[in-house]
Design a protein around this motif. Structure first.
Motif, PDB file in Angstrom:
ATOM      1  N   PHE A 165       0.821  -1.207   0.000  1.00  0.00           N
ATOM      2  CA  PHE A 165       0.000   0.000   0.000  1.00  0.00           C
ATOM      3  C   PHE A 165       0.858   1.262   0.000  1.00  0.00           C
ATOM      4  O   PHE A 165       0.514   2.255  -0.638  1.00  0.00           O
ATOM      5  N   GLU A 166       1.965   1.241   0.730  1.00  0.00           N
ATOM      6  CA  GLU A 166       2.833   2.422   0.740  1.00  0.00           C
ATOM      7  C   GLU A 166       3.480   2.639  -0.629  1.00  0.00           C
ATOM      8  O   GLU A 166       3.641   3.776  -1.078  1.00  0.00           O
ATOM      9  N   ARG A 167       3.849   1.551  -1.284  1.00  0.00           N
ATOM     10  CA  ARG A 167       4.548   1.674  -2.568  1.00  0.00           C
ATOM     11  C   ARG A 167       3.593   1.954  -3.717  1.00  0.00           C
ATOM     12  O   ARG A 167       3.821   2.851  -4.537  1.00  0.00           O
ATOM     13  N   HIS A 168       2.519   1.176  -3.785  1.00  0.00           N
ATOM     14  CA  HIS A 168       1.625   1.242  -4.946  1.00  0.00           C
ATOM     15  C   HIS A 168       0.247   1.816  -4.643  1.00  0.00           C
ATOM     16  O   HIS A 168      -0.449   2.233  -5.567  1.00  0.00           O
ATOM     17  N   GLY A 169      -0.183   1.744  -3.370  1.00  0.00           N
ATOM     18  CA  GLY A 169      -1.574   2.033  -3.066  1.00  0.00           C
ATOM     19  C   GLY A 169      -2.478   0.855  -3.377  1.00  0.00           C
ATOM     20  O   GLY A 169      -3.685   0.907  -3.147  1.00  0.00           O
ATOM     21  N   PHE A 170      -1.905  -0.236  -3.889  1.00  0.00           N
ATOM     22  CA  PHE A 170      -2.627  -1.442  -4.298  1.00  0.00           C
ATOM     23  C   PHE A 170      -1.939  -2.676  -3.726  1.00  0.00           C
ATOM     24  O   PHE A 170      -0.732  -2.662  -3.466  1.00  0.00           O
ATOM     25  N   ALA A 171      -2.718  -3.729  -3.573  1.00  0.00           N
ATOM     26  CA  ALA A 171      -2.189  -5.047  -3.262  1.00  0.00           C
ATOM     27  C   ALA A 171      -3.076  -6.079  -3.948  1.00  0.00           C
ATOM     28  O   ALA A 171      -4.248  -5.813  -4.236  1.00  0.00           O
ATOM     29  N   ILE A 172      -2.516  -7.239  -4.233  1.00  0.00           N
ATOM     30  CA  ILE A 172      -3.286  -8.375  -4.733  1.00  0.00           C
ATOM     31  C   ILE A 172      -3.326  -9.411  -3.619  1.00  0.00           C
ATOM     32  O   ILE A 172      -2.280  -9.768  -3.064  1.00  0.00           O
ATOM     33  N   VAL A 173      -4.529  -9.861  -3.268  1.00  0.00           N
ATOM     34  CA  VAL A 173      -4.705 -10.751  -2.128  1.00  0.00           C
ATOM     35  C   VAL A 173      -5.237 -12.098  -2.597  1.00  0.00           C
ATOM     36  O   VAL A 173      -6.323 -12.188  -3.182  1.00  0.00           O
ATOM     37  N   ALA A 174      -4.454 -13.137  -2.348  1.00  0.00           N
ATOM     38  CA  ALA A 174      -4.873 -14.515  -2.633  1.00  0.00           C
ATOM     39  C   ALA A 174      -5.472 -15.126  -1.375  1.00  0.00           C
ATOM     40  O   ALA A 174      -5.293 -14.613  -0.263  1.00  0.00           O
ATOM     41  N   ASP A 175      -6.193 -16.230  -1.535  1.00  0.00           N
ATOM     42  CA  ASP A 175      -6.760 -16.971  -0.388  1.00  0.00           C
ATOM     43  C   ASP A 175      -7.584 -16.049   0.495  1.00  0.00           C
ATOM     44  O   ASP A 175      -7.477 -16.078   1.730  1.00  0.00           O
ATOM     45  N   HIS A 176      -8.432 -15.255  -0.141  1.00  0.00           N
ATOM     46  CA  HIS A 176      -9.187 -14.231   0.581  1.00  0.00           C
ATOM     47  C   HIS A 176     -10.393 -14.768   1.329  1.00  0.00           C
ATOM     48  O   HIS A 176     -10.982 -14.054   2.150  1.00  0.00           O
ATOM     49  N   GLY A 177     -10.823 -15.978   1.047  1.00  0.00           N
ATOM     50  CA  GLY A 177     -11.883 -16.597   1.814  1.00  0.00           C
ATOM     51  C   GLY A 177     -13.292 -16.352   1.313  1.00  0.00           C
ATOM     52  O   GLY A 177     -14.252 -16.874   1.904  1.00  0.00           O
ATOM     53  N   ILE A 178     -13.458 -15.589   0.244  1.00  0.00           N
ATOM     54  CA  ILE A 178     -14.799 -15.405  -0.316  1.00  0.00           C
ATOM     55  C   ILE A 178     -15.122 -16.616  -1.177  1.00  0.00           C
ATOM     56  O   ILE A 178     -14.401 -16.928  -2.126  1.00  0.00           O
ATOM     57  N   ASP A 179     -16.177 -17.309  -0.842  1.00  0.00           N
ATOM     58  CA  ASP A 179     -16.514 -18.582  -1.473  1.00  0.00           C
ATOM     59  C   ASP A 179     -16.741 -18.421  -2.980  1.00  0.00           C
ATOM     60  O   ASP A 179     -17.443 -17.501  -3.421  1.00  0.00           O
ATOM     61  N   ALA A 180     -16.159 -19.318  -3.752  1.00  0.00           N
ATOM     62  CA  ALA A 180     -16.265 -19.246  -5.209  1.00  0.00           C
ATOM     63  C   ALA A 180     -17.706 -19.363  -5.686  1.00  0.00           C
ATOM     64  O   ALA A 180     -18.097 -18.741  -6.683  1.00  0.00           O
ATOM     65  N   ASP A 181     -18.527 -20.159  -4.999  1.00  0.00           N
ATOM     66  CA  ASP A 181     -19.924 -20.295  -5.395  1.00  0.00           C
ATOM     67  C   ASP A 181     -20.702 -19.001  -5.162  1.00  0.00           C
ATOM     68  O   ASP A 181     -21.592 -18.649  -5.946  1.00  0.00           O
ATOM     69  N   VAL A 182     -20.387 -18.305  -4.075  1.00  0.00           N
ATOM     70  CA  VAL A 182     -21.032 -17.018  -3.799  1.00  0.00           C
ATOM     71  C   VAL A 182     -20.686 -16.023  -4.903  1.00  0.00           C
ATOM     72  O   VAL A 182     -21.550 -15.295  -5.404  1.00  0.00           O
ATOM     73  N   ILE A 183     -19.428 -16.014  -5.311  1.00  0.00           N
ATOM     74  CA  ILE A 183     -18.989 -15.116  -6.383  1.00  0.00           C
ATOM     75  C   ILE A 183     -19.682 -15.462  -7.694  1.00  0.00           C
ATOM     76  O   ILE A 183     -20.184 -14.581  -8.400  1.00  0.00           O
ATOM     77  N   ALA A 184     -19.722 -16.750  -8.029  1.00  0.00           N
ATOM     78  CA  ALA A 184     -20.302 -17.181  -9.303  1.00  0.00           C
ATOM     79  C   ALA A 184     -21.790 -16.848  -9.384  1.00  0.00           C
ATOM     80  O   ALA A 184     -22.286 -16.407 -10.434  1.00  0.00           O
ATOM     81  N   ARG A 185     -22.526 -17.045  -8.279  1.00  0.00           N
ATOM     82  CA  ARG A 185     -23.967 -16.732  -8.263  1.00  0.00           C
ATOM     83  C   ARG A 185     -24.196 -15.243  -8.478  1.00  0.00           C
ATOM     84  O   ARG A 185     -25.057 -14.835  -9.268  1.00  0.00           O
ATOM     85  N   ALA A 186     -23.422 -14.421  -7.773  1.00  0.00           N
ATOM     86  CA  ALA A 186     -23.604 -12.977  -7.894  1.00  0.00           C
ATOM     87  C   ALA A 186     -23.237 -12.498  -9.298  1.00  0.00           C
ATOM     88  O   ALA A 186     -23.910 -11.632  -9.867  1.00  0.00           O
ATOM     89  N   ASP A 187     -22.183 -13.062  -9.853  1.00  0.00           N
ATOM     90  CA  ASP A 187     -21.752 -12.684 -11.192  1.00  0.00           C
ATOM     91  C   ASP A 187     -22.812 -13.058 -12.229  1.00  0.00           C
ATOM     92  O   ASP A 187     -23.133 -12.260 -13.117  1.00  0.00           O
ATOM     93  N   ALA A 188     -23.373 -14.243 -12.112  1.00  0.00           N
ATOM     94  CA  ALA A 188     -24.402 -14.685 -13.064  1.00  0.00           C
ATOM     95  C   ALA A 188     -25.634 -13.787 -12.985  1.00  0.00           C
ATOM     96  O   ALA A 188     -26.219 -13.419 -14.014  1.00  0.00           O
ATOM     97  N   ALA A 189     -26.031 -13.421 -11.770  1.00  0.00           N
ATOM     98  CA  ALA A 189     -27.210 -12.561 -11.605  1.00  0.00           C
ATOM     99  C   ALA A 189     -26.947 -11.167 -12.160  1.00  0.00           C
ATOM    100  O   ALA A 189     -27.829 -10.561 -12.786  1.00  0.00           O
ATOM    101  N   ALA A 190     -25.737 -10.653 -11.956  1.00  0.00           N
ATOM    102  CA  ALA A 190     -25.400  -9.331 -12.487  1.00  0.00           C
ATOM    103  C   ALA A 190     -25.436  -9.333 -14.015  1.00  0.00           C
ATOM    104  O   ALA A 190     -25.983  -8.422 -14.645  1.00  0.00           O
TER     105      ALA A 190
END
Length: 317
Positions: free
Chosen positions: A34-59
């Motif tokens: 965050f100090e260097r870029h203001g950004f970070a990429i976060v793996a293993d974030h814990g948001i369930d893939a099925d929750v993401i897929a359902r929301a994406d399909a509905a959108a």
């Protein structure tokens, strides 16, 4: 300004799973990014893939509806806080052309009589997409929980109380944005999302695998942000930058129009804008001031007043 390649510089990926057994290491890696870029990429974030897929399909189902149907859910005069914002309406601060996107905002659902109800209107829900309501609430809640874990790491990095940081966003005015960038013609004017900084505390973004997201480095070059599939892009917003007296950077970023071979494809993403409570006073943290770093923001401001000011600047109010 030119674009630089990721092999000369890059935003490193950090695993949120490591925070459980080595919170210091995770906090350090996140904070330094965050100090260097203001950004970070976060793996293993814990948001369930099925929750993401359902929301994406509905959108995607909603954005595929006829324009006249979608516009029934546009709520003029609300600053785009809830419901649908049509294509070409939002404009980046100081830009002359509107962004090439349409979006839907889901806000926090508050119980009746809540003190923050005047700041957070009720959510409309499109009747045409059956799973829209349930899927987006599930994703909102998952983002909210992950955002809390990231804020705890930020508090650790800054040496402040994690409980105080958690309270700063409790029942905050956070927003889930469902974004659709339609296909663009070879000679399309403007840009999918003009250069801007985010208003809020931190932003958590899913769906950035499709090329286009870039951040502006300190030496004035555009750096592509390239998460792996399923990874989360996280960036500092202006409110957190102000709170930390620019220790954590709110970095200018944009979404470029795609390469010629991808111009016939839509781009979808789902950012979550984590916000402070409306009544939270954004006042420079004492530990972020020194003789070498004087207070850049001597006048405190509430989160709601700051949000209102910025929404006017981007022409949503």
């Amino acid at each position: 300004m030119t674009t630089i390649s990721a092999d000369r510089d890059h935003v490193a990926s950090v695993s949120l799973a490591t925070a459980a057994h080595d919170p210091q290491d995770f906090a350090t890696r996140l904070g330094q990014s965050f100090e260097r870029h203001g950004f970070a990429i976060v793996a293993d974030h814990g948001i369930d893939a099925d929750v993401i897929a359902r929301a994406d399909a509905a959108a995607r189902a909603f954005f595929a509806l006829p324009d006249a149907v979608k516009r029934q859910y546009h709520l003029p005069g609300t600053g785009g806080a809830r419901g649908y914002t049509p294509f070409g309406l939002e404009t980046a601060k100081d830009a002359t052309q509107s962004d090439l996107k349409e979006f839907w905002h889901v806000g926090r659902a508050l119980p009746a009589g809540h003190a923050f109800a005047p700041y957070m209107p009720a959510n409309p829900w499109p009747a045409e997409v059956m799973d829209f309501h349930a899927s987006q609430i599930a994703l909102f809640d998952a983002f909210d929980a992950t955002g809390g874990r990231l804020l705890a790491a930020i508090a650790h990095y800054l040496g402040i109380d994690a409980g105080w940081m958690a309270d700063s966003v409790r029942d905050g005015n956070s927003v889930l944005r469902l974004l659709h960038y339609p296909p663009v013609s070879p000679d399309a004017p403007g840009i999918r999302a003009g250069a801007h900084e985010d208003i809020n505390t931190i932003t958590l973004l899913l769906g950035a695998e499709e090329a286009g997201l870039e951040l502006l480095t300190r030496d004035g070059q555009w750096l592509a942000v390239k998460p792996k599939p399923g990874e989360l892009v996280v960036n500092v917003g202006d409110m957190l930058q102000r709170l930390t007296n620019n220790v954590l950077r709110s970095t200018t970023h944009r979404v470029r129009n795609p390469a010629t071979e991808r111009r016939g494809f839509s781009r979808y993403s789902m950012p979550f804008f984590l916000h402070f409570r409306p009544d939270f006073l954004i006042e420079t943290l004492p530990g972020c001031m020194s003789a070498e770093r004087p207070d850049h923001y001597p006048q405190p401001i509430t989160a709601n007043d700051y949000l209102t000011q910025r929404l006017r600047e981007i022409k949503l109010l």
